[in-house]
Design an enzyme around this catalytic site. Structure first.
Site, PDB file in Angstrom:
ATOM      1  N   HIS A 135      20.577  34.969  26.165  1.00 50.64           N
ATOM      2  CA  HIS A 135      20.500  33.730  25.400  1.00 50.64           C
ATOM      3  C   HIS A 135      20.504  34.091  23.919  1.00 50.64           C
ATOM      4  O   HIS A 135      21.283  33.538  23.153  1.00 50.64           O
ATOM      5  CB  HIS A 135      19.237  32.963  25.794  1.00 50.64           C
ATOM      6  N   HIS A 137      25.202  29.558  17.798  1.00 48.97           N
ATOM      7  CA  HIS A 137      24.666  29.007  19.044  1.00 48.97           C
ATOM      8  C   HIS A 137      25.439  27.733  19.388  1.00 48.97           C
ATOM      9  O   HIS A 137      25.211  26.670  18.798  1.00 48.97           O
ATOM     10  CB  HIS A 137      23.182  28.712  18.865  1.00 48.97           C
ATOM     11  N   CYS A 187      20.404  23.706  25.729  1.00 50.03           N
ATOM     12  CA  CYS A 187      21.129  24.974  25.584  1.00 50.03           C
ATOM     13  C   CYS A 187      21.511  25.622  26.910  1.00 50.03           C
ATOM     14  O   CYS A 187      22.370  26.513  26.930  1.00 50.03           O
ATOM     15  CB  CYS A 187      20.277  25.951  24.788  1.00 50.03           C
TER      16      CYS A 187
END
Length: 611
Positions: free
Chosen positions: A341, A381, A206
């Site tokens: 995030h 995401h 990520c």
């Protein structure tokens, strides 16, 4: 000469050498900490987003771009969904943020055969498209960087495009290796454009695209690269990532990321692709680039031995933030907002919020808290493309002076002591006013493998932000477009009839939405900052209305007295473009959509470079 005079001469030489060495040390120190300019951005994200402007429109309007599973990828959707979280090989969530038209790829534009295109991971296809596009957005003809020390730094999650060689058409199996290798995601861009700087593919999950951005900045500051393309891409051609996340109970049942909310119940997975064109700030100013934003500093570290391989580590997050601030020469109070995030998990969000409160929430005016938001609340995401999407969002926010709201927040999570510092969630959009200093924002990315990244951005310098785009060192002389001309020629080029038509249609839409633009300036940009491709058209216009009408005629293949077209080979050397009055042919037929594994090479992506 007396001994005293010799001593004086010697001391003078020593002092001169010391000053010279001191100046050199200062030059090196400045080089290693010089800000890096963002001179162009391009992207693809859920919700049909095909540009930074469309991404900005999505977030400023508070759009929720999460959708059901895609129906064009050959997934067995009935077998994939099972509301029982304990199901094996299934998902209890039935949606996410997905890209459209991943089967559309203009292979011919990139000199790729249909067989090789079939074997290529869509991540490679997307990065080819948006890398070309981003260079043109920077005012750079992609052909002029061939042989230059331009770096390509691309974040990826490894890709899941793996074909069974026993099930592919004849002649395709020979391309399966390069079509699926992660290293080729960056290498293919360098190969096609002829770039000779480093080509690096980064997989830190990520945080991949922010790590790629960090490495690109280091390469620029060291002089290893003169220009860099940095970003990331994720395409889920198979549902395995979704199934694995469901098995770990990491998904939100409704596929929404409720970042830092009391209702946070897991993440929603998404796809995306984004590329930034980066240049040392001093070079960007000298080259008269249009500077969109500035990367002041960045840092990368690792969680180390936390309480689990995939569990976030709060102290490590604090350390990476403090290191990025130190690298930027700032304190936490100097930053206005953080694009977090913020995946919406009950475990990760509280740890991240506490790290932000400890680093940014202290020593600042209570009336000027750190504002906290997450793009993931809009699109999900996007994994390896999440960080670069956050950068694009915040660069656009600094330009527009608005902080968009974060969706799906019922109330701030009670797992965090929000009174411990001055940090607040962006539950509503807020103006980002001008002050006595530039606007500043940070973006965080935390990889599931434990690699943390944090970058700090600043608003573009006011004296450089409005500089017009122009080539630094033109490789060859180009036609001049004179301001004040009664009739202005708008030059459009593509590869093939479909490419020319698509380019004309996009330009027509661009001008229709921006009637305030001066046609001579548009014409000049078309000459100086676009790739010059073999199929060409010229629209002669006195005003914007005539230009839009002529461009749409060119796009349709309709006859118009203001339109001429020609077809020829590549433009090289000092040549003149001649348009002898060829009538443009019929409009190309559109090929049907195919499955994800079969790119339609005969029809370009609606926003591919060809169009």
């Amino acid at each position: 000469m007396t001994n005293e005079q010799q001593l004086r001469d010697y001391l003078k030489r020593v002092l001169a050498d010391a000053r010279r060495f001191q100046n050199r040390v200062r030059e090196l120190e400045r080089a290693t900490s010089e800000p890096v300019a963002v001179v162009a951005m391009s992207c693809r994200y859920p919700g049909g987003v095909t540009s930074p402007e469309e991404l900005w429109q999505l977030v400023v309007e508070g759009t929720d771009a999460v959708s059901d599973f895609p129906e064009d990828r050959g997934w067995d959707l009935d077998a994939l969904f099972d509301p029982d979280p304990d199901g094996v090989g299934t998902s209890y969530a039935r949606g996410g943020g997905f890209l459209t038209d991943i089967d559309r790829f203009d292979a011919d534009f990139f000199g790729i055969s249909p067989r090789e295109a079939l074997a290529m991971d869509p991540e490679q296809r997307l990065m080819l498209e948006i890398s070309w596009e981003s260079l043109e957005r920077a005012g750079i003809d992609p052909a002029t960087v061939r042989g230059a020390e331009v770096g390509v730094f691309t974040g990826t999650g490894g890709g899941d495009y793996r074909a069974d060689p026993h099930e592919v058409p004849d002649g395709v199996d020979g391309y399966l290796m390069t079509g699926g290798l992660g290293s080729v995601v960056s290498g293919r861009v360098s190969y096609f454009l002829g770039l000779e700087g480093p080509a690096v593919t980064v997989d830190t999950a990520c945080s991949s695209s922010l790590v790629a951005l960090h490495l690109a900045a280091q390469s620029l500051r060291s002089g290893e690269s003169s220009l860099a393309l940095a970003g990331g891409v994720t395409v889920m051609t198979e549902p395995q990532t979704i199934v694995d996340s469901a098995r770990q109970r990491g998904l939100s049942p409704d596929s929404r990321c409720k970042a830092f909310a009391a209702a946070a119940d897991g993440t929603g997975l998404a796809e995306g692709a984004g590329v930034l064109v980066l240049e040392r700030l001093s070079d960007a100013v000298r080259n008269k680039r249009r500077i969109l934003g500035v990367l002041l500093g960045s840092a990368v570290n690792q969680d180390g031995a936390s309480n689990g391989l995939t569990a976030p580590n709060g102290p490590s997050q604090q350390r990476v933030i403090r290191r990025a601030l130190a690298n930027s020469g700032l304190t936490g109070a100097d930053v206005d907002a953080v694009e977090a995030h913020g995946t919406g998990t009950p475990l990760g969000d509280p740890i991240e919020a506490q790290a932000l409160i400890a680093t940014y929430g202290q020593g600042r005016d209570a009336e000027q808290p750190l504002w906290l938001g997450s793009l993931k609340s809009n699109i999900g995401h996007a994994q390896a493309a999440a960080g670069v999407g956050g950068v694009i969002k915040m660069v656009m926010a600094m330009q527009h002076g608005v902080l968009p709201r974060t969706l799906h927040v019922d109330e701030p999570t009670p797992q965090v002591d929000w009174s411990a510092g001055h940090v607040e969630l962006l539950t509503e959009a807020r103006p980002w006013p001008d002050t006595d200093r530039p606007r500043r924002a940070a973006v965080s990315g935390f990889g599931v493998s434990g690699t943390n990244a944090h970058v700090i951005l600043e608003q573009a310098p006011s004296d450089a932000a409005d500089e017009e785009q122009a080539p630094t060192e033109p490789v060859e002389e180009r036609p001049r477009v004179l301001a004040g001309a009664e009739v202005v020629p708008l030059l459009v080029s593509g590869r093939g009839a479909a490419g020319l038509a698509g380019q004309a249609e996009r330009l027509a839409g661009f001008l229709a939405e921006r009637p305030e633009l001066e046609l001579p300036e548009v014409a000049r940009a078309l000459v100086h900052s676009r790739g010059r491709l073999p199929d060409r058209g010229v629209v002669l216009a006195k005003d914007t209305a005539e230009a839009v009408s002529g461009l749409r005629a060119l796009a349709r293949g309709a006859w118009s007295p203001s339109v001429v077209t020609a077809e020829g080979g590549p433009v090289t050397g000092r040549q003149v473009w001649v348009f002898p009055g060829h009538r443009y042919g019929s409009s190309p037929a559109k090929a049907p959509n195919g499955p994800a594994w079969a790119p339609t090479s005969s029809t370009p992506h609606p926003h591919s470079p060809r169009r």
